[in-house]
Scaffold this motif. Structure first.
Motif, PDB file in Angstrom:
ATOM      1  N   ASP A   6     -52.012  25.197 -29.878  1.00 21.18           N
ATOM      2  CA  ASP A   6     -51.083  26.254 -29.490  1.00 21.18           C
ATOM      3  C   ASP A   6     -51.794  27.191 -28.514  1.00 21.18           C
ATOM      4  O   ASP A   6     -52.796  27.817 -28.860  1.00 21.18           O
ATOM      5  N   PRO A   7     -51.285  27.340 -27.260  1.00 24.97           N
ATOM      6  CA  PRO A   7     -51.975  28.171 -26.280  1.00 24.97           C
ATOM      7  C   PRO A   7     -52.017  29.650 -26.666  1.00 24.97           C
ATOM      8  O   PRO A   7     -52.985  30.346 -26.351  1.00 24.97           O
ATOM      9  N   ASP A   8     -51.005  30.138 -27.355  1.00 23.89           N
ATOM     10  CA  ASP A   8     -51.002  31.549 -27.764  1.00 23.89           C
ATOM     11  C   ASP A   8     -52.096  31.816 -28.800  1.00 23.89           C
ATOM     12  O   ASP A   8     -52.790  32.834 -28.732  1.00 23.89           O
ATOM     13  N   ARG A   9     -52.242  30.911 -29.741  1.00 28.39           N
ATOM     14  CA  ARG A   9     -53.289  31.089 -30.756  1.00 28.39           C
ATOM     15  C   ARG A   9     -54.680  30.982 -30.143  1.00 28.39           C
ATOM     16  O   ARG A   9     -55.589  31.711 -30.523  1.00 28.39           O
ATOM     17  N   LYS A  11     -55.483  31.762 -27.046  1.00 31.18           N
ATOM     18  CA  LYS A  11     -55.734  32.979 -26.281  1.00 31.18           C
ATOM     19  C   LYS A  11     -56.108  34.131 -27.208  1.00 31.18           C
ATOM     20  O   LYS A  11     -57.016  34.910 -26.910  1.00 31.18           O
ATOM     21  N   ALA A  12     -55.426  34.246 -28.353  1.00 29.33           N
ATOM     22  CA  ALA A  12     -55.746  35.299 -29.311  1.00 29.33           C
ATOM     23  C   ALA A  12     -57.158  35.108 -29.863  1.00 29.33           C
ATOM     24  O   ALA A  12     -57.906  36.076 -30.035  1.00 29.33           O
ATOM     25  N   GLU A  14     -59.670  33.608 -28.302  1.00 29.39           N
ATOM     26  CA  GLU A  14     -60.611  33.946 -27.232  1.00 29.39           C
ATOM     27  C   GLU A  14     -60.774  35.455 -27.094  1.00 29.39           C
ATOM     28  O   GLU A  14     -61.876  35.952 -26.864  1.00 29.39           O
ATOM     29  N   GLU A  15     -59.690  36.210 -27.253  1.00 25.50           N
ATOM     30  CA  GLU A  15     -59.763  37.665 -27.178  1.00 25.50           C
ATOM     31  C   GLU A  15     -60.594  38.231 -28.335  1.00 25.50           C
ATOM     32  O   GLU A  15     -61.396  39.148 -28.145  1.00 25.50           O
TER      33      GLU A  15
END
Length: 109
Positions: A6-9, A11-12, A14-15
């Motif tokens: 999941d790209p959103d997960r 990205k979260a 990585e942040e």
């Protein structure tokens, strides 16, 4: 369930990792003063080892040859000189490491 992440997960995650790395970079290391102390002890041990080895060789030769104070004094002085040279070499390594911006740890071991 698909095999794609999941790209959103991602990205979260990585942040969160970036924030954790930033916090860790701001936190001073607590063992830096121990590093300097260990380098100081290393230099002291090098000097004492040079003296001890010189004393041992000199005393051994004097016992074998029957010239008690001669080789003892000579090799003790040579051991002292060797210990000082080793200490200066270690100090130069530490100084070069600090000038290059690296942490001065025990790199040669």
């Amino acid at each position: 369930m698909s095999g794609e992440p999941d790209p959103d997960r991602l990205k979260a995650l990585e942040e969160k990792l970036a924030a954790a790395r930033k916090d860790q970079a701001r936190t001073p290391r607590g063992d830096e003063h121990f590093s300097a102390a260990s380098q100081g002890w290393r230099m002291v041990i090098e000097l004492v080892a040079g003296l001890g080895i010189g004393f041992g060789i000199g005393y051994g030769l004097d016992v074998l040859l029957g010239t008690l104070p001669l080789f003892l004094v000579l090799f003790t002085l040579l051991g002292f000189v060797a210990g000082v040279k080793t200490m200066l070499r270690t100090a130069r390594e530490i100084q070069d490491g600090k000038q290059a911006g690296r942490p001065a740890s025990d790199e040669g071991e």
